[in-house]
Design an enzyme around this catalytic site. Sequence first.
Site, PDB file in Angstrom:
ATOM      1  N   SER A 139      13.972  58.066  16.009  1.00  0.00           N
ATOM      2  CA  SER A 139      13.124  57.939  17.200  1.00  0.00           C
ATOM      3  C   SER A 139      13.773  57.101  18.289  1.00  0.00           C
ATOM      4  CB  SER A 139      11.802  57.276  16.794  1.00  0.00           C
ATOM      5  OG  SER A 139      11.091  56.847  17.931  1.00  0.00           O
ATOM      6  N   GLU A 141      12.223  55.038  19.837  1.00  0.00           N
ATOM      7  CA  GLU A 141      11.671  53.679  19.671  1.00  0.00           C
ATOM      8  C   GLU A 141      12.731  52.718  19.138  1.00  0.00           C
ATOM      9  OE1 GLU A 141       8.589  51.581  19.505  1.00  0.00           O
ATOM     10  OE2 GLU A 141       8.306  52.785  21.277  1.00  0.00           O
ATOM     11  N   TYR A 163       7.218  49.696  13.539  1.00  0.00           N
ATOM     12  CA  TYR A 163       7.571  51.116  13.424  1.00  0.00           C
ATOM     13  C   TYR A 163       9.036  51.333  13.814  1.00  0.00           C
ATOM     14  CZ  TYR A 163       7.961  56.007  14.966  1.00  0.00           C
ATOM     15  OH  TYR A 163       8.394  57.292  15.165  1.00  0.00           O
TER      16      TYR A 163
HETATM   17  P1  NAP Z   1       2.480  62.991  13.141  1.00  0.00           P
HETATM   18  O1  NAP Z   1       1.756  64.094  13.852  1.00  0.00           O
HETATM   19  O2  NAP Z   1       1.884  61.629  13.137  1.00  0.00           O
HETATM   20  O3  NAP Z   1       2.690  63.464  11.625  1.00  0.00           O
HETATM   21  C1  NAP Z   1       3.053  62.562  10.621  1.00  0.00           C
HETATM   22  C2  NAP Z   1       3.093  63.296   9.283  1.00  0.00           C
HETATM   23  O4  NAP Z   1       3.482  62.356   8.260  1.00  0.00           O
HETATM   24  C3  NAP Z   1       1.758  63.887   8.842  1.00  0.00           C
HETATM   25  O5  NAP Z   1       1.972  65.196   8.380  1.00  0.00           O
HETATM   26  C4  NAP Z   1       1.326  62.995   7.685  1.00  0.00           C
HETATM   27  O6  NAP Z   1       0.618  63.727   6.703  1.00  0.00           O
HETATM   28  C5  NAP Z   1       2.693  62.616   7.108  1.00  0.00           C
HETATM   29  N1  NAP Z   1       2.636  61.437   6.244  1.00  0.00           N
HETATM   30  C6  NAP Z   1       2.071  60.228   6.506  1.00  0.00           C
HETATM   31  N2  NAP Z   1       2.174  59.411   5.437  1.00  0.00           N
HETATM   32  C7  NAP Z   1       2.831  60.120   4.470  1.00  0.00           C
HETATM   33  C8  NAP Z   1       3.232  59.833   3.134  1.00  0.00           C
HETATM   34  N3  NAP Z   1       2.974  58.647   2.556  1.00  0.00           N
HETATM   35  N4  NAP Z   1       3.886  60.789   2.444  1.00  0.00           N
HETATM   36  C9  NAP Z   1       4.127  61.997   2.998  1.00  0.00           C
HETATM   37  N5  NAP Z   1       3.771  62.329   4.264  1.00  0.00           N
HETATM   38  C10 NAP Z   1       3.118  61.408   4.976  1.00  0.00           C
HETATM   39  O7  NAP Z   1       3.957  62.849  13.696  1.00  0.00           O
HETATM   40  P2  NAP Z   1       4.814  63.853  14.630  1.00  0.00           P
HETATM   41  O8  NAP Z   1       4.537  63.551  16.048  1.00  0.00           O
HETATM   42  O9  NAP Z   1       4.675  65.235  14.112  1.00  0.00           O
HETATM   43  O10 NAP Z   1       6.292  63.300  14.354  1.00  0.00           O
HETATM   44  C11 NAP Z   1       7.058  63.803  13.271  1.00  0.00           C
HETATM   45  C12 NAP Z   1       8.127  62.778  12.917  1.00  0.00           C
HETATM   46  O11 NAP Z   1       8.964  62.547  14.040  1.00  0.00           O
HETATM   47  C13 NAP Z   1       7.601  61.401  12.523  1.00  0.00           C
HETATM   48  O12 NAP Z   1       8.476  60.876  11.545  1.00  0.00           O
HETATM   49  C14 NAP Z   1       7.701  60.592  13.796  1.00  0.00           C
HETATM   50  O13 NAP Z   1       7.809  59.218  13.505  1.00  0.00           O
HETATM   51  C15 NAP Z   1       8.965  61.169  14.382  1.00  0.00           C
HETATM   52  N6  NAP Z   1       9.085  61.134  15.844  1.00  0.00           N
HETATM   53  C16 NAP Z   1       8.099  61.652  16.618  1.00  0.00           C
HETATM   54  C17 NAP Z   1       8.233  61.665  17.992  1.00  0.00           C
HETATM   55  C18 NAP Z   1       7.174  62.258  18.882  1.00  0.00           C
HETATM   56  O14 NAP Z   1       7.211  61.991  20.090  1.00  0.00           O
HETATM   57  N7  NAP Z   1       6.268  63.063  18.364  1.00  0.00           N
HETATM   58  C19 NAP Z   1       9.402  61.141  18.572  1.00  0.00           C
HETATM   59  C20 NAP Z   1      10.404  60.626  17.742  1.00  0.00           C
HETATM   60  C21 NAP Z   1      10.242  60.649  16.371  1.00  0.00           C
HETATM   61  P3  NAP Z   1      -0.940  63.507   6.316  1.00  0.00           P
HETATM   62  O15 NAP Z   1      -1.617  64.783   6.694  1.00  0.00           O
HETATM   63  O16 NAP Z   1      -0.873  63.353   4.841  1.00  0.00           O
HETATM   64  O17 NAP Z   1      -1.453  62.310   7.026  1.00  0.00           O
HETATM   65  O1  G4F Z   2       1.827  57.825  23.353  1.00  0.00           O
HETATM   66  P1  G4F Z   2       2.244  56.525  22.787  1.00  0.00           P
HETATM   67  O2  G4F Z   2       1.317  55.906  21.799  1.00  0.00           O
HETATM   68  O3  G4F Z   2       3.699  56.763  22.196  1.00  0.00           O
HETATM   69  P2  G4F Z   2       4.918  55.765  21.827  1.00  0.00           P
HETATM   70  O4  G4F Z   2       4.439  54.410  21.490  1.00  0.00           O
HETATM   71  O5  G4F Z   2       5.938  55.886  22.898  1.00  0.00           O
HETATM   72  O6  G4F Z   2       5.452  56.417  20.463  1.00  0.00           O
HETATM   73  C1  G4F Z   2       5.598  57.828  20.317  1.00  0.00           C
HETATM   74  O7  G4F Z   2       6.911  58.189  20.709  1.00  0.00           O
HETATM   75  C2  G4F Z   2       7.955  57.631  19.887  1.00  0.00           C
HETATM   76  C3  G4F Z   2       9.297  58.120  20.473  1.00  0.00           C
HETATM   77  O8  G4F Z   2       9.674  57.276  21.528  1.00  0.00           O
HETATM   78  C4  G4F Z   2       7.760  58.113  18.469  1.00  0.00           C
HETATM   79  F1  G4F Z   2       8.774  57.653  17.680  1.00  0.00           F
HETATM   80  C5  G4F Z   2       6.415  57.624  17.958  1.00  0.00           C
HETATM   81  O9  G4F Z   2       6.213  58.106  16.626  1.00  0.00           O
HETATM   82  C6  G4F Z   2       5.316  58.174  18.861  1.00  0.00           C
HETATM   83  O10 G4F Z   2       5.288  59.572  18.713  1.00  0.00           O
HETATM   84  O11 G4F Z   2       2.448  55.450  23.965  1.00  0.00           O
HETATM   85  C7  G4F Z   2       3.270  55.718  25.076  1.00  0.00           C
HETATM   86  C8  G4F Z   2       3.115  54.614  26.116  1.00  0.00           C
HETATM   87  C9  G4F Z   2       3.272  53.195  25.552  1.00  0.00           C
HETATM   88  O12 G4F Z   2       4.101  52.452  26.406  1.00  0.00           O
HETATM   89  C10 G4F Z   2       1.872  52.615  25.577  1.00  0.00           C
HETATM   90  O13 G4F Z   2       1.811  51.198  25.767  1.00  0.00           O
HETATM   91  O14 G4F Z   2       1.794  54.680  26.636  1.00  0.00           O
HETATM   92  C11 G4F Z   2       1.299  53.347  26.771  1.00  0.00           C
HETATM   93  N1  G4F Z   2      -0.169  53.388  26.776  1.00  0.00           N
HETATM   94  C12 G4F Z   2      -0.957  52.928  27.792  1.00  0.00           C
HETATM   95  N2  G4F Z   2      -2.254  53.060  27.458  1.00  0.00           N
HETATM   96  C13 G4F Z   2      -0.957  53.821  25.782  1.00  0.00           C
HETATM   97  C14 G4F Z   2      -2.276  53.619  26.211  1.00  0.00           C
HETATM   98  N3  G4F Z   2      -0.675  54.375  24.587  1.00  0.00           N
HETATM   99  C15 G4F Z   2      -1.716  54.737  23.781  1.00  0.00           C
HETATM  100  N4  G4F Z   2      -1.436  55.308  22.586  1.00  0.00           N
HETATM  101  N5  G4F Z   2      -3.036  54.532  24.169  1.00  0.00           N
HETATM  102  C16 G4F Z   2      -3.367  53.970  25.366  1.00  0.00           C
HETATM  103  O15 G4F Z   2      -4.539  53.804  25.691  1.00  0.00           O
END
Ligand code: NAP
Ligand code: G4F
Length: 349
Positions: A139, A141, A163
């Site tokens: 990520s 992050e 995280y």
């Molecule tokens: P998400 O919607 O939050 O999905 C997370 C998945 O992890 C769910 O299917 C959840 O399954 C599973 N999980 C949680 N705890 C687990 C455990 N103990 N064992 C097995 N599975 C478990 O996340 P996403 O947005 O699809 O992201 C996918 C991956 O990419 C994550 O690793 C996230 O950190 C990473 N990532 C996401 C972004 C983004 O912007 N979306 C960016 C960078 C990296 P349950 O149904 O069991 O809860």
């Molecule tokens: O949508 P967010 O919660 O995503 P964040 O923290 O960037 O993380 C997501 O992206 C990561 C990749 O860079 C992934 F690895 C991670 O698993 C996840 O998918 O927040 C985005 C921004 C933050 O700066 C937060 O402070 O939005 C700001 N924000 C402002 N108000 C808020 C809010 N975020 C959330 N969730 N809720 C609010 O009310």
Amino acid sequence: MSLEVPLTTALITGITGQDGSYLAEHLLEQGYEVWGLVRGQANPHVSRLRKHIGDVRLVHGDLLDQGSLISAVEKVRPDEVYNLGAISFVPMSWQQAEITAEVTGMGVLRMLEAIRVVSGIGGSRTPGGGQIRFYQASSSEMFGQVRETPQNERTPFHPRSPYGVAKTYGHFITQNYRESYGMFAVSGILFNHESPRRGAEFVTRKISLGVARIRLGLARELRLGNLEARRDWGYAGDYVTAMRLMLAQDTPEDYVIGTGRTQSVRELVELAFSTAGLDWRDHVVGDPGLTRPAEVDLLCGDPKKARDQLGWEPGVSFEELVAMMVESDLALLSRSDRPEDEPLSFDHW
Ligand code: NAP
Ligand code: G4F
């Protein structure tokens, strides 16, 4: 004599999440056999997954349970493992830092160990490293308090949340198994990617749902935290294609996946409200309770390596993404038969 080409078999952890569903769809379109790892004895997210995709086969397992991962890899015998499972919501990682480290960090080690053990890879470097290719969902992050902009594969990490720290461990243990055992193990360092399937706790979906609710007269205000944070937002459907491409290369390498653009939460809010014909200043309320103990102020990815080596480019722009999400949530909340199994608001995040 049969001339049938054997299917490529993929095992996806995190199949019930946003990316899991898009990746499963993409791999099925590419002719893969797709298995998903699901946890729990009656996981409510499985029925939601089934609404999108019927053809996925499921195997039980949990990233907290080493034995279950070994059993899953033994049963599925995958060619490729995509490790998307994680506790992925950043604010939660301060409240539950230990379980975040266990799932999001140590879970990566457990999955790599399962592959190593089932592949019979010994204690020293094994040329070829076995047959199973491994993708780790790293990520942006990890960049945290960024040292340079835009961020690329050589930018140092400075994570700002439990995280981000857990993801950084997962990233380096993946690299270490590649270097120690010769495994084909890679990390995609993905910047924020969103869609109508995004969890309602993340800011893009919280805003698109909030706009739809206000537009339809179901709410009057939307409470948000820090509006000045900047992110590089892309479309999840574009990003999963990069995961497959990374595993299709001759050599295992890590790649940054982003758009190269950055917008503030304030710009996102303005655009989302105006898409629905609303003025955000009439509805958005700042809530100090939603600010984070340590913020990541600015993320912007440099996807040059992915463009040059994978031929990957984002297809959906930020403006198209916001319109897609707002329109989808307007349609969803207008339906009389809208799903009750999906939480569509969170009063505490
Ligand atoms: P998400 O919607 O939050 O999905 C997370 C998945 O992890 C769910 O299917 C959840 O399954 C599973 N999980 C949680 N705890 C687990 C455990 N103990 N064992 C097995 N599975 C478990 O996340 P996403 O947005 O699809 O992201 C996918 C991956 O990419 C994550 O690793 C996230 O950190 C990473 N990532 C996401 C972004 C983004 O912007 N979306 C960016 C960078 C990296 P349950 O149904 O069991 O809860
Ligand atoms: O949508 P967010 O919660 O995503 P964040 O923290 O960037 O993380 C997501 O992206 C990561 C990749 O860079 C992934 F690895 C991670 O698993 C996840 O998918 O927040 C985005 C921004 C933050 O700066 C937060 O402070 O939005 C700001 N924000 C402002 N108000 C808020 C809010 N975020 C959330 N969730 N809720 C609010 O009310």
